[in-house]
Design an enzyme around this catalytic site. Structure first.
Site, short mmCIF file in Angstrom:
data_model
loop_
_atom_site.label_atom_id
_atom_site.label_comp_id
_atom_site.label_asym_id
_atom_site.label_seq_id
_atom_site.Cartn_x
_atom_site.Cartn_y
_atom_site.Cartn_z
CG ASP A 112 -11.63 -14.23 -6.20
OD1 ASP A 112 -10.70 -14.90 -6.70
OD2 ASP A 112 -12.40 -14.70 -5.35
CG ASN A 130 -1.92 -1.15 1.17
OD1 ASN A 130 -1.77 -2.10 1.94
ND2 ASN A 130 -2.90 -1.11 0.30
CE LYS A 149 0.66 -7.21 -3.24
NZ LYS A 149 0.24 -5.83 -3.56
CG HIS A 184 -0.51 -2.22 -11.53
ND1 HIS A 184 -1.15 -1.07 -11.93
CD2 HIS A 184 0.29 -1.86 -10.51
CE1 HIS A 184 -0.76 -0.06 -11.18
NE2 HIS A 184 0.12 -0.51 -10.30
#
Length: 283
Positions: free
Chosen positions: A219, A95, A183, A203
């Site tokens: 998703d 983030n 991730k 992205h």
């Protein structure tokens, strides 16, 4: 008086070793979805490579993969980076921008000479060091928890043992630490352990959907599973780096406003338009 020999107990002693997490091979959530094909992956890689060149920010990791494959010993001290370094870097990158996360890691390493000092430090001191990366309290807590659990489990602050594990074993191992999501695990696998994996960020996710590489209702979690099943291992690293880079500069593909980038691509200059049109035809 003769001493009697001690009777041996038939009970088995309990060992305090920690059980290894169970590993199971992931299944493709979309087995009937035929894209992307090997040829398509190779073509997209080549098109984006022609447009962008290989992204400079990933050159170091690309070289490390090459050296790892060819069993070349790394001699440059500045290039050496531990697995724990890489994991903390990835946590700090959440983030925020790459520039801010790199600054946060540099400030953290400057403030504390080693990970033992980070573990012993007050949370407020860690937060101050990484504040420029955003979400300082959350990331500080995650790092402290990681170090504490690692020391308790392994007796030292070192994660080089992960290099001896399989990809699925590494995923199971890292997922035990609070705050370490799929991730983050995928990024550590690809960048810091030289494993063939394909992380999916916003992205990559948006571009995969735009090109029809996953169903429209997919998703991020299912996209990650599907793409890792479909994309050939030897193409994963370059293709991931290039799609990620393209998503940051192409307004159409990212489906969002592009920030202050050196290059912005309009619809006419995007090489992925052809693949998106194929998707429309298929549908």
């Amino acid at each position: 008086m003769e001493s009697r020999p001690k009777m041996q107990s038939n009970r088995k002693r309990k060992h305090s070793t920690t059980k290894s997490p169970k590993t199971t091979a992931p299944q493709n959530p979309y087995p009937g979805h035929p894209r992307p094909t090997r040829e398509e992956c190779s073509s997209v890689r080549d098109d984006l490579l022609s447009l962008h060149g290989f992204p400079q920010e990933f050159i170091k990791y690309r070289n490390q993969r090459s050296q790892h494959t060819n069993d070349v010993v790394q001699c440059d001290e500045e290039e050496k980076e531990s697995v724990l370094d890489g994991l903390v870097k990835t946590i700090l990158s959440q983030n925020t921008t790459e520039l801010n996360s790199e600054r946060a890691f540099a400030y953290l390493k400057t403030a504390f000479p080693n990970w033992e000092h980070v573990l012993e430090a007050e949370s407020k001191c860690i937060e101050d060091a990484i504040r420029c990366g955003g979400l300082a309290p959350t990331k500080s807590s995650c790092i402290k928890n990681l170090l504490s659990c690692l020391l308790e489990k392994k007796g030292k602050l070192c994660m080089e043992y992960l290099k001896e594990l399989s990809t699925e074993e590494i995923k199971a191992e890292l997922s035990q630490f609070k705050g370490i999501g799929p991730k983050t695990v995928a990024c550590v696998l690809m960048f810091h352990l030289q494993k063939d994996d394909f992380p999916v960020d916003t992205h990559v996710f948006q571009i995969a959907k735009t090109m029809g590489w996953v169903p429209a209702d997919a998703d991020i979690k299912k996209t990650y599973l599907h793409l890792n099943q479909r994309i050939p291992n030897e193409l994963k690293f370059d293709l991931n780096c290039l799609i990620y880079t393209h998503g940051k500069v192409c307004k159409r593909c990212s489906n969002r406003k592009v920030g202050r980038q050196k290059l912005e691509i309009d619809d006419g200059g995007c090489p992925l338009l052809a693949y998106s049109k194929n998707c429309e035809v298929d549908n």
